[in-house]
Design an enzyme around this catalytic site. Structure first.
Site, PDB file in Angstrom:
ATOM      1  N   LEU A 168     -10.883  -1.833  -3.373  1.00  0.00           N
ATOM      2  CA  LEU A 168     -10.661  -2.336  -4.731  1.00  0.00           C
ATOM      3  C   LEU A 168     -10.305  -3.816  -4.692  1.00  0.00           C
ATOM      4  O   LEU A 168     -10.814  -4.613  -5.487  1.00  0.00           O
ATOM      5  CB  LEU A 168      -9.546  -1.533  -5.401  1.00  0.00           C
ATOM      6  N   THR A 194      -9.396   2.890  -4.154  1.00  0.00           N
ATOM      7  CA  THR A 194      -8.328   2.195  -4.878  1.00  0.00           C
ATOM      8  C   THR A 194      -7.445   1.366  -3.954  1.00  0.00           C
ATOM      9  O   THR A 194      -6.400   0.872  -4.383  1.00  0.00           O
ATOM     10  CB  THR A 194      -7.455   3.210  -5.640  1.00  0.00           C
ATOM     11  N   ALA A 195      -7.845   1.211  -2.697  1.00  0.00           N
ATOM     12  CA  ALA A 195      -7.044   0.459  -1.727  1.00  0.00           C
ATOM     13  C   ALA A 195      -7.715  -0.884  -1.417  1.00  0.00           C
ATOM     14  O   ALA A 195      -7.999  -1.662  -2.315  1.00  0.00           O
ATOM     15  CB  ALA A 195      -6.838   1.307  -0.470  1.00  0.00           C
ATOM     16  N   TYR A 196      -7.998  -1.156  -0.154  1.00  0.00           N
ATOM     17  CA  TYR A 196      -8.574  -2.445   0.246  1.00  0.00           C
ATOM     18  C   TYR A 196      -9.927  -2.674  -0.425  1.00  0.00           C
ATOM     19  O   TYR A 196     -10.285  -3.791  -0.799  1.00  0.00           O
ATOM     20  CB  TYR A 196      -8.706  -2.477   1.767  1.00  0.00           C
ATOM     21  N   ARG A 210     -23.569 -11.796   5.632  1.00  0.00           N
ATOM     22  CA  ARG A 210     -22.648 -12.713   6.306  1.00  0.00           C
ATOM     23  C   ARG A 210     -21.345 -12.659   5.507  1.00  0.00           C
ATOM     24  O   ARG A 210     -21.322 -12.975   4.313  1.00  0.00           O
ATOM     25  CB  ARG A 210     -23.220 -14.119   6.321  1.00  0.00           C
ATOM     26  N   ASP A 250       2.316   4.457   0.727  1.00  0.00           N
ATOM     27  CA  ASP A 250       0.968   4.949   0.992  1.00  0.00           C
ATOM     28  C   ASP A 250       0.635   4.911   2.486  1.00  0.00           C
ATOM     29  O   ASP A 250      -0.054   5.788   3.003  1.00  0.00           O
ATOM     30  CB  ASP A 250      -0.060   4.122   0.219  1.00  0.00           C
ATOM     31  N   GLY A 251       1.123   3.881   3.194  1.00  0.00           N
ATOM     32  CA  GLY A 251       0.883   3.804   4.636  1.00  0.00           C
ATOM     33  C   GLY A 251       1.499   4.976   5.377  1.00  0.00           C
ATOM     34  O   GLY A 251       0.910   5.499   6.324  1.00  0.00           O
TER      35      GLY A 251
END
Length: 283
Positions: free
Chosen positions: A186, A182-184, A169, A69-70
């Site tokens: 999620l 659906t990445a970070y 905070r 994906d990257g």
């Protein structure tokens, strides 16, 4: 037809997959463009044309990213700039955004006949504003992540139309497109969004609160982010290198005018990917 290959040889099986792609595309009489940094890997493919990444993507019709994906996200940074179609072939672990696996390369013949589905994804634009001047601008297909080094907590304020919509905070904030939900986002507790929806998702990272939750904004909203402490804060775009935010800087996040057109070569639905790649454990 011209196809630009964007391989990531750091991924297992990426090199043999790229070489096999060359053989298949060449038999289809498709011209193959490859970054000149990969000449040694493609030395036996005498029909390959080399050039800088920027040049081969500006000249091609389709970009094929070979990796995880990257890799697809890095290819998108170039492909979206030139409004090029992007096809992902997974040689990584998850490959959620990829349309094909390494054992499905025979489907490349569909590029010649245009027997595929094109799915258009919205992108985000983020601008770093310092002393009322834009000092840098970036485009994201997945997300913009704001955080401090070593997961240190800090205070953030998010505004739209001059109105504070959230004060928190937390370790940071993820601003995601539906594609990036659906990445970070999620992993940070945000919901899964259908990628065809157009909106901006804001998810705090490890908020120091019992009531801090994801917020979803209309795609036309312009969001302004200010960190409230005299501390080092950074932001990254689609997992790329970090950019330093000084005290007093602002980040302006909005929907980008650019779109990414992804090739779904087999016509799989988004829910197929959710069920097959997120519901099952990674092997």
């Amino acid at each position: 037809m011209k196809v630009a290959l964007f391989p990531n040889f750091g991924k297992k099986n990426a090199l043999p997959t790229a070489l096999k792609c060359c053989d298949i595309l060449n038999k289809l009489d498709i011209e193959i463009l490859v970054p000149d940094t990969c000449k040694s890997e493609f030395a036996d493919k005498t029909y390959v044309v080399y050039g800088t990444i920027e040049n081969i993507i500006s000249e091609c019709d389709i970009v094929i990213a070979i990796g995880g994906d990257g890799t697809i996200l890095r290819a998108s940074a170039y492909a979206s700039e030139c409004n090029k179609l992007l096809l992902g072939i997974n040689t990584g672990h998850l490959g959620f955004m990829a349309s094909m696996e390494t054992d499905e390369l025979e489907n490349l013949s569909r590029l010649k006949t245009q027997d595929y589905v094109v799915k258009t994804r919205m992108m985000l634009e983020v601008a770093l504003v310092r002393n009322n001047e834009i000092v840098s601008q970036h485009t994201a297909l997945n997300d913009v992540v704001i955080s401090r080094p070593y997961a240190k907590i800090t205070d953030y304020e998010v505004l739209t139309d001059g109105i504070v919509v959230s004060s928190m905070r937390s370790d940071g904030i993820v601003f995601a497109t539906p594609t990036g939900s659906t990445a970070y986002a999620l992993s940070s507790g945000g919901p899964i969004l259908e990628p065809e929806i157009e909106c901006i998702q804001m998810t705090p990272i490890c908020p120091h609160s019992l009531f801090s939750r994801t917020m979803v904004f209309n795609a036309k909203r312009v969001l302004e982010v200010i960190h409230k402490n005299d501390s080092d804060v950074y932001f990254s775009v689609d997992g790329s290198e970090c950019h330093f935010i000084k005290n007093g800087d602002k980040l302006i996040i909005r929907q980008s005018d650019k779109k990414q057109r992804l090739i779904d070569i087999k016509g799989h639905s988004f829910f197929d990917a959710v069920n097959n790649k997120l519901m099952n454990p990674i092997k």
